[in-house]
Structures are given as structure tokens and as C-alpha cells.
Design a protein around this motif. Sequence first.
Motif, short mmCIF file in Angstrom:
data_model
loop_
_atom_site.label_atom_id
_atom_site.label_comp_id
_atom_site.label_asym_id
_atom_site.label_seq_id
_atom_site.Cartn_x
_atom_site.Cartn_y
_atom_site.Cartn_z
N GLU A 1 0.86 -1.18 0.00
CA GLU A 1 0.00 0.00 0.00
C GLU A 1 0.90 1.22 0.00
O GLU A 1 2.12 1.10 -0.14
CB GLU A 1 -0.95 -0.02 1.20
N ASP A 2 0.30 2.40 0.14
CA ASP A 2 1.04 3.64 -0.11
C ASP A 2 2.33 3.75 0.71
O ASP A 2 3.34 4.20 0.21
CB ASP A 2 0.15 4.85 0.18
N ASN A 3 2.32 3.34 1.95
CA ASN A 3 3.51 3.50 2.79
C ASN A 3 3.90 2.18 3.44
O ASN A 3 4.38 2.15 4.57
CB ASN A 3 3.27 4.57 3.86
N ALA A 4 3.69 1.08 2.71
CA ALA A 4 4.02 -0.23 3.26
C ALA A 4 4.61 -1.11 2.16
O ALA A 4 4.03 -1.25 1.08
CB ALA A 4 2.78 -0.89 3.86
N PHE A 5 5.76 -1.71 2.46
CA PHE A 5 6.47 -2.55 1.50
C PHE A 5 6.85 -3.86 2.17
O PHE A 5 7.39 -3.86 3.28
CB PHE A 5 7.74 -1.85 1.01
N ASP A 6 6.55 -4.97 1.50
CA ASP A 6 7.02 -6.26 1.97
C ASP A 6 8.41 -6.52 1.40
O ASP A 6 8.64 -6.34 0.19
CB ASP A 6 6.07 -7.38 1.54
N VAL A 7 9.31 -6.94 2.26
CA VAL A 7 10.70 -7.19 1.88
C VAL A 7 11.03 -8.64 2.21
O VAL A 7 10.78 -9.10 3.32
CB VAL A 7 11.66 -6.24 2.64
N GLN A 8 11.58 -9.36 1.22
CA GLN A 8 11.93 -10.76 1.45
C GLN A 8 13.33 -11.04 0.92
O GLN A 8 13.70 -10.62 -0.18
CB GLN A 8 10.93 -11.69 0.77
N SER A 9 14.09 -11.75 1.72
CA SER A 9 15.48 -12.05 1.37
C SER A 9 15.55 -13.00 0.18
O SER A 9 14.71 -13.89 0.00
CB SER A 9 16.18 -12.69 2.58
N LEU A 10 16.59 -12.81 -0.64
CA LEU A 10 16.89 -13.70 -1.76
C LEU A 10 18.21 -14.40 -1.49
O LEU A 10 19.17 -13.77 -1.02
CB LEU A 10 16.97 -12.91 -3.07
N ASP A 11 18.27 -15.70 -1.81
CA ASP A 11 19.51 -16.43 -1.58
C ASP A 11 20.49 -16.20 -2.73
O ASP A 11 20.24 -15.37 -3.62
CB ASP A 11 19.24 -17.92 -1.34
N MET A 12 21.57 -16.95 -2.76
CA MET A 12 22.60 -16.75 -3.78
C MET A 12 22.10 -17.07 -5.18
O MET A 12 22.66 -16.60 -6.17
CB MET A 12 23.83 -17.59 -3.45
N ASP A 13 21.03 -17.88 -5.27
CA ASP A 13 20.43 -18.21 -6.57
C ASP A 13 19.22 -17.33 -6.86
O ASP A 13 18.46 -17.61 -7.79
CB ASP A 13 20.02 -19.68 -6.61
N PHE A 14 19.05 -16.28 -6.06
CA PHE A 14 17.94 -15.34 -6.19
C PHE A 14 16.58 -16.03 -6.06
O PHE A 14 15.63 -15.70 -6.75
CB PHE A 14 18.03 -14.57 -7.51
N LEU B 1 8.30 -19.53 -14.78
CA LEU B 1 8.65 -20.06 -13.46
C LEU B 1 9.85 -19.33 -12.86
O LEU B 1 9.96 -19.22 -11.64
CB LEU B 1 8.94 -21.56 -13.57
N LYS B 2 10.75 -18.83 -13.71
CA LYS B 2 11.87 -18.03 -13.21
C LYS B 2 11.36 -16.82 -12.44
O LYS B 2 11.91 -16.45 -11.40
CB LYS B 2 12.75 -17.57 -14.37
N ILE B 3 10.31 -16.19 -12.97
CA ILE B 3 9.75 -15.00 -12.33
C ILE B 3 9.09 -15.37 -11.02
O ILE B 3 9.26 -14.70 -9.99
CB ILE B 3 8.74 -14.33 -13.27
N LYS B 4 8.32 -16.47 -11.02
CA LYS B 4 7.57 -16.85 -9.84
C LYS B 4 8.47 -17.32 -8.69
O LYS B 4 8.04 -17.32 -7.54
CB LYS B 4 6.54 -17.93 -10.19
N ARG B 5 9.71 -17.68 -8.99
CA ARG B 5 10.65 -17.98 -7.90
C ARG B 5 10.86 -16.76 -7.02
O ARG B 5 11.14 -16.87 -5.83
CB ARG B 5 12.00 -18.42 -8.46
N ILE B 6 10.74 -15.58 -7.64
CA ILE B 6 10.98 -14.33 -6.93
C ILE B 6 9.66 -13.64 -6.58
O ILE B 6 9.43 -13.24 -5.45
CB ILE B 6 11.87 -13.38 -7.77
N ASP B 7 8.81 -13.48 -7.58
CA ASP B 7 7.54 -12.75 -7.42
C ASP B 7 6.39 -13.71 -7.71
O ASP B 7 5.91 -13.81 -8.84
CB ASP B 7 7.52 -11.55 -8.38
#
Length: 245
Positions: free
Chosen positions: A40-53, A106-112
Motif C-alpha cells: 500500500e502507499d507506505n508499506a512494503f514487503d521485503v523478502q530475502s533472496l539467496d545466492m540463486d535469487f 517459473l523463473k519469475i515466480k521464484r521471486i515474485d
Amino acid sequence: MSQENQINGIFSLKTAVTVGFGVTKRTAQSETYWFVKEIEDNAFDVQSLDMDFKRQGAPFRITREKLFEDYHLEPDLSYRLLSQPLLVGDHYRASNKPASAEQEYLKIKRIDEDNIRANFGLGLVYLAMDKTEKASYIFDRLVRLEEAFEPRHKHLFNEFGINLRKKGLFDEALKYYFRARELSPTDDHLLLNIARVYYEQRNLAEAEKTAREALAINPDLAEARRLLERIWDTPPRIELPPIKI
């Protein structure tokens, strides 16, 4: 919130870490990568990515101020890992290479995982490959995502609904269209597509009723008139010809 205006992408976070002991002790820079999705306007979800993203760990929420203060957008990585596979996947799908398209989406869905275009692409690919169980899984995800029914996705939305119907997944197609109707109740083409599903189900009464609703909104909708003519010319006891559109 529309995905079109959201801040979504791969960001880096640089932190100072102490390494070594005694006389070898020193400070070094550590760089980690994160997938950031605006909620939303002032809220962001942040998730860690490993070495293979690939996503790892649980996401956490930060403010816009925190995002721009501590994190740095990585446009090259965002393009290479999110935008480019989408373009390549769409190209493969248009070229009738569904297996190759599947790998790109599927490459995209690994991240998003909730990327609308990637989910639509995967759903269409699975329908083309007759993987109806996987297509149904994607369908269940899409009907929960309000962004899937935004006007800018209309061509994908229509293509997916039509393919559900052509594969004989009538209940899924109706559920999909009814979800869209909640968000766009006066869409004449949407009503026409619902009428087509009813026609394929041999439910002539509902097909006629819904086609008439479409014409009430748009009297010039020729496809709805042709469907009504087909309904009137086809007694229920006769095998109905399939819709070619």
C-alpha cells in the motif's frame, strides 16, 4: 493497488560487518539482495533472496522512508530476473513453444509469486499443454488477485477465460467470469462470455438471459445477437454446435 504503479523489484542492502580477530580484525561491506513489493502507499514487503535469487525466509514490512534510506534498487537485476523472462516467455508462448515459455514464467515466480502476467502466462501454457490440474491451481490463484482483472490485463484475462471454456472447464470459467463481474458489472463482453459458457453447458435459458443482459448494455453487440439466433434455432433436444469464437 495497481501493479502498474507499484514499486516492485530487486533491491540491495549494504551493511558493515566485522571480520577477523585481534590484529586481523577489520570492517567489511556485506551486500545482500531482497525482493521488495509495495503493498500500500507506505508499506512494503521485503523478502530475502539467496545466492540463486530464490526467496528465503519470511517477508517483513517496512515504510517508504526506510526503503529509500537503507535499500538500493538494482535495475539491471530487476530487468534480467523479472522483466526479461516475461518478455521471453511471452515470445515462446506466441511461438507455440509452451514448455520453453513455462520455464521462463517459473523463473519469475521464484521471486515474485503473485506476478500477474507470469501467472496468466503459466495458466495459458498449462491449458495449451493439457495440464488441467496445474492450470486449475493457477486459476485459483488468479481469482484471488484483484489486480488480475484490471483493464490493462483485459487481453490476457479474455484469452484465459476463453481457453478455460474451450478446454471444457466450464465451472472454472464461470467462477472466473463471476469474479470479474464483481469488479466490472457492466462489461458487455464479459456477459457475452458468460452466455457462451452457459450455451456450451446446454443451459439455454441462462445463455439467453445473459446474452440479453449484454445487449441491454450494448445494443450493437453483434456477437450477442448471433448467439441469441443460435440459441433460438437450436431446440434443447438437438446436439448444440460448439462455439468457434
